[in-house]
Each structure stands twice: as structure tokens, then as C-alpha cells.
Design a protein around this motif. Structure first.
Motif, PDB file in Angstrom:
ATOM      1  N   ARG A  62     184.186 125.986 -29.859  1.00  0.00           N
ATOM      2  CA  ARG A  62     184.990 127.151 -30.244  1.00  0.00           C
ATOM      3  C   ARG A  62     184.351 127.894 -31.405  1.00  0.00           C
ATOM      4  O   ARG A  62     184.284 129.118 -31.406  1.00  0.00           O
ATOM      5  N   SER A  63     183.850 127.169 -32.384  1.00  0.00           N
ATOM      6  CA  SER A  63     183.214 127.816 -33.528  1.00  0.00           C
ATOM      7  C   SER A  63     181.935 128.523 -33.118  1.00  0.00           C
ATOM      8  O   SER A  63     181.633 129.625 -33.584  1.00  0.00           O
ATOM      9  N   SER A  64     181.158 127.884 -32.237  1.00  0.00           N
ATOM     10  CA  SER A  64     179.919 128.488 -31.784  1.00  0.00           C
ATOM     11  C   SER A  64     180.185 129.724 -30.938  1.00  0.00           C
ATOM     12  O   SER A  64     179.644 130.806 -31.197  1.00  0.00           O
ATOM     13  N   ILE A  65     181.042 129.573 -29.920  1.00  0.00           N
ATOM     14  CA  ILE A  65     181.361 130.707 -29.050  1.00  0.00           C
ATOM     15  C   ILE A  65     182.074 131.801 -29.826  1.00  0.00           C
ATOM     16  O   ILE A  65     181.879 132.993 -29.563  1.00  0.00           O
ATOM     17  N   GLY A  66     182.887 131.414 -30.807  1.00  0.00           N
ATOM     18  CA  GLY A  66     183.614 132.390 -31.611  1.00  0.00           C
ATOM     19  C   GLY A  66     182.714 133.276 -32.447  1.00  0.00           C
ATOM     20  O   GLY A  66     183.168 134.316 -32.950  1.00  0.00           O
ATOM     21  N   HIS A  67     181.462 132.885 -32.630  1.00  0.00           N
ATOM     22  CA  HIS A  67     180.479 133.744 -33.296  1.00  0.00           C
ATOM     23  C   HIS A  67     179.563 134.445 -32.297  1.00  0.00           C
ATOM     24  O   HIS A  67     179.181 135.598 -32.491  1.00  0.00           O
ATOM     25  N   ILE A  68     179.203 133.735 -31.220  1.00  0.00           N
ATOM     26  CA  ILE A  68     178.248 134.292 -30.268  1.00  0.00           C
ATOM     27  C   ILE A  68     178.853 135.441 -29.471  1.00  0.00           C
ATOM     28  O   ILE A  68     178.211 136.493 -29.287  1.00  0.00           O
ATOM     29  N   LEU A  69     180.089 135.292 -28.990  1.00  0.00           N
ATOM     30  CA  LEU A  69     180.704 136.355 -28.190  1.00  0.00           C
ATOM     31  C   LEU A  69     180.949 137.632 -29.007  1.00  0.00           C
ATOM     32  O   LEU A  69     180.587 138.730 -28.555  1.00  0.00           O
ATOM     33  N   PRO A  70     181.557 137.553 -30.211  1.00  0.00           N
ATOM     34  CA  PRO A  70     181.651 138.777 -31.020  1.00  0.00           C
ATOM     35  C   PRO A  70     180.284 139.353 -31.354  1.00  0.00           C
ATOM     36  O   PRO A  70     180.110 140.577 -31.412  1.00  0.00           O
TER      37      PRO A  70
END
Length: 322
Positions: A6-14
Motif C-alpha cells: 500500500r505504501s509503495s503503490i500509494g506513491h507510485i500511482l500518484p
């Protein structure tokens, strides 16, 4: 540790969203300037033929989804507050991220509304939209400077310090755009900074929360209900920070080369029309205070006419292709 998807995707997608918007702006600013260098006026956002508010609609949708993810989804409880109404300490960073999403949503929704309101001058609309853009980056700069997740002393903090440099550049160019709406350099740098902003967000998501990318001598640990990188010695910490600085420099250099190459391609692909008048002065009666009105006509020719085609008082408009 298996990392925190969640932390990784929460930065990569934005980050991917910022890259997409920045690339869209960069290409269209280059195209507009290449075709009309003498009459160039920088739009704040670019309409699309057949779907005028596509850019702003995607920003609204993406911000709303990310806001919901930060506040309600992927947590042990769907409620963002404790039973007594306070904010749990392990949810403070979620509330901080949600504030940035809210600022983006306010900007995009206000830009749509201002575009639909009749009677507002184009210069006034663009200036207000740029102020809202500046407010987004000012909010983001404030959040990351006083982030609740740490004191900026560790690896994650170093990445966030470098992110603040990019956000500050976005803020500065947004404010400069208000005073210099005809400056292609300001618009180009702002677009490139937005791209770099997205790239660096994605880098943070990968380098901090993907275990295989964690620097040598460091590891993911669980602190205050979240995963972060901690190094086992001062030497490892210094090395990890130096690697972050090197990555920042390399990505900056790559982006610079890419912007120059893209500009040369766009200028070759979309040259100015041969034999077309570069400038046509606007007529106004003596004593008539028509400066603002004249400027609005020029701005509308570049912005409002994008989706409609045609020309206004001798200024050819740009048809944006998707």
C-alpha cells in the motif's frame, strides 16, 4: 519484512498521475509555442476535442480515489478517527496525504466551474487557476516539510527532503506564471517540474518500500504502525543518503536531455505556418480602457478556442490532438 504494498503503490500511482499530466502539458506547451511563437499565451490546462474537461476530470477522479484510500480503505478500521474523535498516531500521515488530495480536487473542480462561468475574463480565470495550483504545491510543501512520519534524519527523510526541492520549484513556477503568462520558459519548466515530481514520487515508493531496492546495510522495520527504512550503522546511513542524492542527480540529467529532445522533435513536427502573420495588433478607440478586454480576446483565442477551432481577431487557435 515483506514490505508494504500500500505504501509503495500509494506513491507510485500518484507519481504516474503527475507524470501523465506533466507530459501532457509539456507536449502541448511546446506545440502551441512552436506553431504560434509570437502570440503564445500559456493555458493553465488543456481542453481535449470532444472531451473538454478530460484532464480536469481525471484529476478529480484520481484525487477522490486517493483521498478515499488514505482515509477509509486498507486499514484495520474504515473510520479515520478513534472512538473519542481523535486522530490515531498511526493515521496522522494518512490525514496529511489526504489534505494534498483535497487541494488537488478543489483546484480541478474550481477550474471546471470557472471555465463554465460566463463573464469572467480569461486573464482573471487563468490567474485564479494558477493561484489554486500554487496552493496545491504550497500545501504539499508544508505537509512534507513538517511530515509526522519522522525528523527527516533517515533514508526516507532524505528522499522527502529532495522531494521538497521539486515541489518548491513547482510552486515558484506556478506563481511566476501569473505574472508572465507569455513566457514559454516558465511554462516549460513548470511542466518539467511536474513530470519530475511524479518520477520522484515513484522512486520513493520503490526505493523505500520495496525490500529488494533497500540500500545495503539497511532494512525495513516496523515503527509506529508503519514500515520504514532503518540503517544498521552511520556508514550505511551516509551511503544510503548519498545514493538518494545520486539518483536525484541522474534522474534530473535524464529529464533535461529528454525535454530538449522532445522540444526539438515537436518543433520539427509542428512548425509555424509559412506566410502566416506572426502578430496582428488589436484596435481600440482612444480613451477606451480596453487593454484587459484585448488580452482576454487573445487568451480566449489560445485557450477557449482550442476545443472549438477557428480564429479570433486574426489569432489562429490550436487544435489539440489526442
Amino acid at each position: 519484512m515483506g514490505g508494504t504494498p500500500r505504501s509503495s503503490i500509494g506513491h507510485i500511482l500518484p507519481g504516474a498521475g503527475f507524470v501523465a499530466v506533466g507530459m501532457w502539458h509539456m507536449f502541448n506547451h511546446m506545440k502551441l509555442f512552436s506553431q504560434q511563437p509570437e502570440t503564445y499565451v500559456a493555458p493553465v490546462w488543456f481542453p481535449v476535442a470532444g472531451a473538454r474537461y478530460l484532464e480536469l476530470g481525471l484529476i478529480i477522479a484520481g484525487s477522490a480515489v486517493e483521498f478515499a484510500m488514505e482515509m477509509f480503505i486498507d486499514h484495520s478500521t474504515l473510520l479515520p478517527f478513534a472512538a473519542d474523535g481523535s486522530i490515531p498516531s498511526d493515521r496522522l500521515h494518512n490525514h496529511e496525504h489526504a489534505i494534498i488530495c483535497l487541494s488537488l480536487l478543489v483546484y480541478a473542480a474550481a477550474a471546471v466551474h470557472l471555465d463554465r462561468v460566463a463573464g469572467a475574463g480569461a486573464r482573471a480565470r487563468d490567474a485564479l487557476c494558477l493561484l489554486l495550483v500554487a496552493a496545491v504545491f504550497a500545501q504539499e510543501l508544508l505537509v512534507f516539510h513538517f511530515h509526522s512520519t519522522g525528523d527527516h534524519a533517515g533514508v526516507e527523510g532524505q528522499f522527502h527532503w529532495l522531494l521538497q526541492v521539486v515541489v518548491a520549484a513547482c510552486l515558484a513556477t506556478a506563481l511566476l506564471g501569473i505574472g508572465f503568462p507569455r513566457s514559454f520558459a516558465v511554462s516549460l519548466v513548470r511542466s518539467a517540474c511536474i513530470v519530475f515530481h511524479g518520477v520522484w514520487l515513484a522512486v520513493i515508493g520503490a526505493m523505500v518500500w520495496v525490500p529488494s531496492f533497500v540500500p545495503k546495510g539497511c532494512s525495513l522495520v516496523r515503527e509506529d504502525g508503519r514500515d520504514t527504512v532503518r540503517c544498521h550503522s552511520k556508514e550505511s546511513l551516509h551511503r544510503a543518503k548519498a545514493l538518494a542524492n545520486l539518483q536525484f542527480g541522474w534522474y534530473f540529467s535524464f529529464l533535461t536531455v529528454f525535454v530538449v529532445a522532445l522540444y526539438l522533435y515537436v518543433c520539427k513536427r509542428y512548425p509555424a505556418a509559412a506566410g502566416e502573420a506572426a502578430y496582428m495588433p488589436l484596435q481600440k478607440d482612444a480613451g477606451d480602457d480596453g487593454d484587459d478586454e484585448g488580452m482576454d480576446v487573445v487568451d480566449d483565442a489560445h485557450k477557449g478556442g482550442v476545443a472549438r477551432g477557428g480564429s479570433v481577431h486574426g489569432f489562429a487557435t490550436l487544435e489539440i490532438e489526442v
